[in-house]
Design a protein around this motif. Structure first.
Motif, PDB file in Angstrom:
ATOM      1  N   UNK A   1      14.314   4.684   8.746  1.00 50.34           N
ATOM      2  CA  UNK A   1      13.627   5.267   9.897  1.00 50.34           C
ATOM      3  C   UNK A   1      12.105   5.234   9.728  1.00 50.34           C
ATOM      4  N   UNK A   2      11.334   5.317  10.828  1.00 52.61           N
ATOM      5  CA  UNK A   2       9.882   5.170  10.780  1.00 52.61           C
ATOM      6  C   UNK A   2       9.231   6.106   9.763  1.00 52.61           C
ATOM      7  N   UNK A   3       8.206   5.589   9.062  1.00 51.35           N
ATOM      8  CA  UNK A   3       7.486   6.374   8.067  1.00 51.35           C
ATOM      9  C   UNK A   3       6.012   6.441   8.452  1.00 51.35           C
ATOM     10  N   UNK A   4       5.337   7.426   7.894  1.00 51.60           N
ATOM     11  CA  UNK A   4       3.885   7.528   8.055  1.00 51.60           C
ATOM     12  C   UNK A   4       3.251   6.616   7.019  1.00 51.60           C
ATOM     13  N   UNK A   5       2.568   5.565   7.490  1.00 52.48           N
ATOM     14  CA  UNK A   5       2.140   4.497   6.578  1.00 52.48           C
ATOM     15  C   UNK A   5       0.754   4.000   6.935  1.00 52.48           C
ATOM     16  N   UNK A   6       0.013   3.568   5.919  1.00 54.40           N
ATOM     17  CA  UNK A   6      -1.314   2.999   6.121  1.00 54.40           C
ATOM     18  C   UNK A   6      -1.542   1.917   5.077  1.00 54.40           C
ATOM     19  N   UNK A   7      -2.582   1.107   5.304  1.00 53.35           N
ATOM     20  CA  UNK A   7      -2.888   0.008   4.392  1.00 53.35           C
ATOM     21  C   UNK A   7      -4.393  -0.169   4.322  1.00 53.35           C
ATOM     22  N   UNK A   8      -4.901  -0.519   3.133  1.00 51.52           N
ATOM     23  CA  UNK A   8      -6.312  -0.859   2.983  1.00 51.52           C
ATOM     24  C   UNK A   8      -6.409  -2.284   2.440  1.00 51.52           C
ATOM     25  N   UNK A   9      -7.341  -3.050   2.975  1.00 50.56           N
ATOM     26  CA  UNK A   9      -7.598  -4.405   2.470  1.00 50.56           C
ATOM     27  C   UNK A   9      -8.537  -4.263   1.275  1.00 50.56           C
ATOM     28  N   UNK A  10      -8.037  -3.594   0.248  1.00 54.19           N
ATOM     29  CA  UNK A  10      -8.830  -3.240  -0.936  1.00 54.19           C
ATOM     30  C   UNK A  10      -7.878  -3.087  -2.107  1.00 54.19           C
ATOM     31  N   UNK A  11      -8.453  -2.882  -3.266  1.00 51.37           N
ATOM     32  CA  UNK A  11      -7.648  -2.510  -4.425  1.00 51.37           C
ATOM     33  C   UNK A  11      -6.899  -1.216  -4.116  1.00 51.37           C
ATOM     34  N   UNK A  12      -5.738  -1.063  -4.728  1.00 55.54           N
ATOM     35  CA  UNK A  12      -4.920   0.114  -4.498  1.00 55.54           C
ATOM     36  C   UNK A  12      -5.581   1.424  -4.867  1.00 55.54           C
ATOM     37  N   UNK A  13      -6.658   1.393  -5.659  1.00 57.44           N
ATOM     38  CA  UNK A  13      -7.385   2.625  -5.970  1.00 57.44           C
ATOM     39  C   UNK A  13      -7.926   3.266  -4.700  1.00 57.44           C
ATOM     40  N   UNK A  14      -8.352   2.423  -3.737  1.00 55.66           N
ATOM     41  CA  UNK A  14      -8.858   2.966  -2.477  1.00 55.66           C
ATOM     42  C   UNK A  14      -7.715   3.450  -1.587  1.00 55.66           C
ATOM     43  N   UNK A  15      -6.537   2.890  -1.731  1.00 55.49           N
ATOM     44  CA  UNK A  15      -5.358   3.426  -1.047  1.00 55.49           C
ATOM     45  C   UNK A  15      -5.034   4.811  -1.593  1.00 55.49           C
ATOM     46  N   UNK A  16      -5.184   4.977  -2.908  1.00 56.66           N
ATOM     47  CA  UNK A  16      -4.956   6.289  -3.511  1.00 56.66           C
ATOM     48  C   UNK A  16      -5.971   7.294  -2.984  1.00 56.66           C
ATOM     49  N   UNK A  17      -7.213   6.868  -2.809  1.00 56.81           N
ATOM     50  CA  UNK A  17      -8.228   7.770  -2.259  1.00 56.81           C
ATOM     51  C   UNK A  17      -7.824   8.236  -0.867  1.00 56.81           C
ATOM     52  N   UNK A  18      -7.359   7.306  -0.023  1.00 62.57           N
ATOM     53  CA  UNK A  18      -6.934   7.686   1.327  1.00 62.57           C
ATOM     54  C   UNK A  18      -5.772   8.675   1.275  1.00 62.57           C
ATOM     55  N   UNK A  19      -4.805   8.414   0.396  1.00 60.23           N
ATOM     56  CA  UNK A  19      -3.656   9.306   0.284  1.00 60.23           C
ATOM     57  C   UNK A  19      -4.076  10.682  -0.226  1.00 60.23           C
TER      58      UNK A  19
END
Length: 352
Positions: free
Chosen positions: A78-96
């Protein structure tokens, strides 16, 4: 910035075995075992995750919106709350992390991956450069790092012998890391671009990493010793290399200051330094003394999956806190040529 109001921690970390080539695996097949492992560590299911964020680059994959295919490894129905950054995953961790600080979620899954083997990563990274004056000259990532290294040598901050010794230390440390791609001290090899030799440069390879974040009491329920994020910040230098002092990294220093690094000493530092010369710059900017263990995992000189190597530094620092090897760790990630953009985080364990 310092963590306001709500405590958030890294409660689990997993990574792939980093390999020179993974022609036998798609990106989904490379990511899935890592996601399963990080969930297994906490006992969570995908449906228990409040927010998912990923980091990767379509330029490496050679196709637009390639990250949507990797979502097959997560399960988006089922649908999830999701996002993506065109960056290293460290910046994804910052967003989270920001998402959890706002109270919009209590748990988050962060993952990143990169397959550098299909093409020339040195050429791909030229797409980060100023498109009008620098990129048309096609200076690749190693040539630009060599400019920085030569500036350090000319300024008397290091020399080729010191860089060779640093490379030997990092890859000797990596012998204890079962996921590392390159381990053990070895000859520096031929010049790639002077003054950088083969041993001063990161290996080209494929890999993935994932962490789980949790807030408040939930973190203590999921992990025996959570790695609490006490502060995290990221800053960027001027885009033009010609207006920067390549022997220093003021953005790293400022990010560290805002994250609270200088409030109390750290005992461990995981630095995202793909080139030996860059570790010299970072150690100076962060004021790291002899009492700090730098890159006990081997760092990016041992495994450098582009778009995941920064998240690996955060994960390795958190894992050191989980194991009790560190009480206060610094984690750093970088993006762009010559340490253009830098992220710094402070992780702490509960008192023992």
């Amino acid at each position: 910035m310092s963590a306001p109001g709500r405590d958030v921690a890294i409660v689990a970390f997993a990574q792939s075995d980093h390999r020179r080539r993974t022609d036998d695996l798609s990106e989904v097949e490379m990511v899935m075992p890592v996601l399963h492992e990080v969930l297994r560590q906490t006992g969570l299911r995908t449906s228990d995750i409040g927010f998912t964020c990923s980091g990767s680059s379509d330029y490496l994959a050679g196709r637009a919106f390639s990250f949507t295919m990797a979502l097959d490894g997560v399960g988006a129905w089922p649908p999830i709350s999701e996002s993506h950054v065109e960056m290293d995953g460290a910046w994804a961790l910052y967003e989270a992390w920001v998402k959890l600080l706002t109270g919009e979620a209590d748990t988050a899954l962060v993952y990143s991956y990169g397959k550098s083997s299909p093409g020339s990563v040195r050429d791909v990274l030229t797409r980060q450069l100023d498109p009008y004056y620098v990129a048309p000259l096609w200076p690749d990532s190693v040539a630009l790092a060599a400019l920085q290294a030569q500036a350090l040598v000319d300024a008397g901050h290091t020399d080729e012998a010191a860089l060779a010794a640093l490379a030997a230390r990092r890859r000797t440390d990596a012998a204890a890391n079962p996921h590392a791609q390159v381990t053990g001290a070895r000859p520096q090899g031929e010049y790639v671009v002077a003054p950088l030799r083969t041993g001063d440069c990161p290996p080209i390879g494929d890999g993935a990493a994932a962490v789980i974040l949790a807030a408040g009491d939930r973190a203590s329920e999921l992990c025996e010793r959570p790695a609490w994020i006490r502060g995290m910040d990221h800053r960027v230098e001027a885009h033009s290399l010609g207006v920067r002092d390549l022997t220093d990294s003021p953005s790293t220093r400022l990010a560290a200051e805002r994250a609270g690094v200088f409030d109390r000493p750290v005992d461990t530092a995981e630095l995202h330094a793909p080139f030996t010369s860059q570790e010299v710059v970072l150690a100076k900017a962060l004021g790291l003394g002899d009492g700090v263990r730098i890159n006990p995992s081997g760092g990016a000189l041992a495994a450098n999956p582009v778009m995941a190597a920064g998240l690996l530094r955060l994960g390795e620092a958190a894992a050191a806190v989980h194991r009790g090897d560190s009480d206060r760790a610094l984690a750093h990630a970088t993006s762009g040529p010559c340490l253009q953009q830098n992220l710094v985080a402070v992780l702490e364990g509960d008192p023992r």
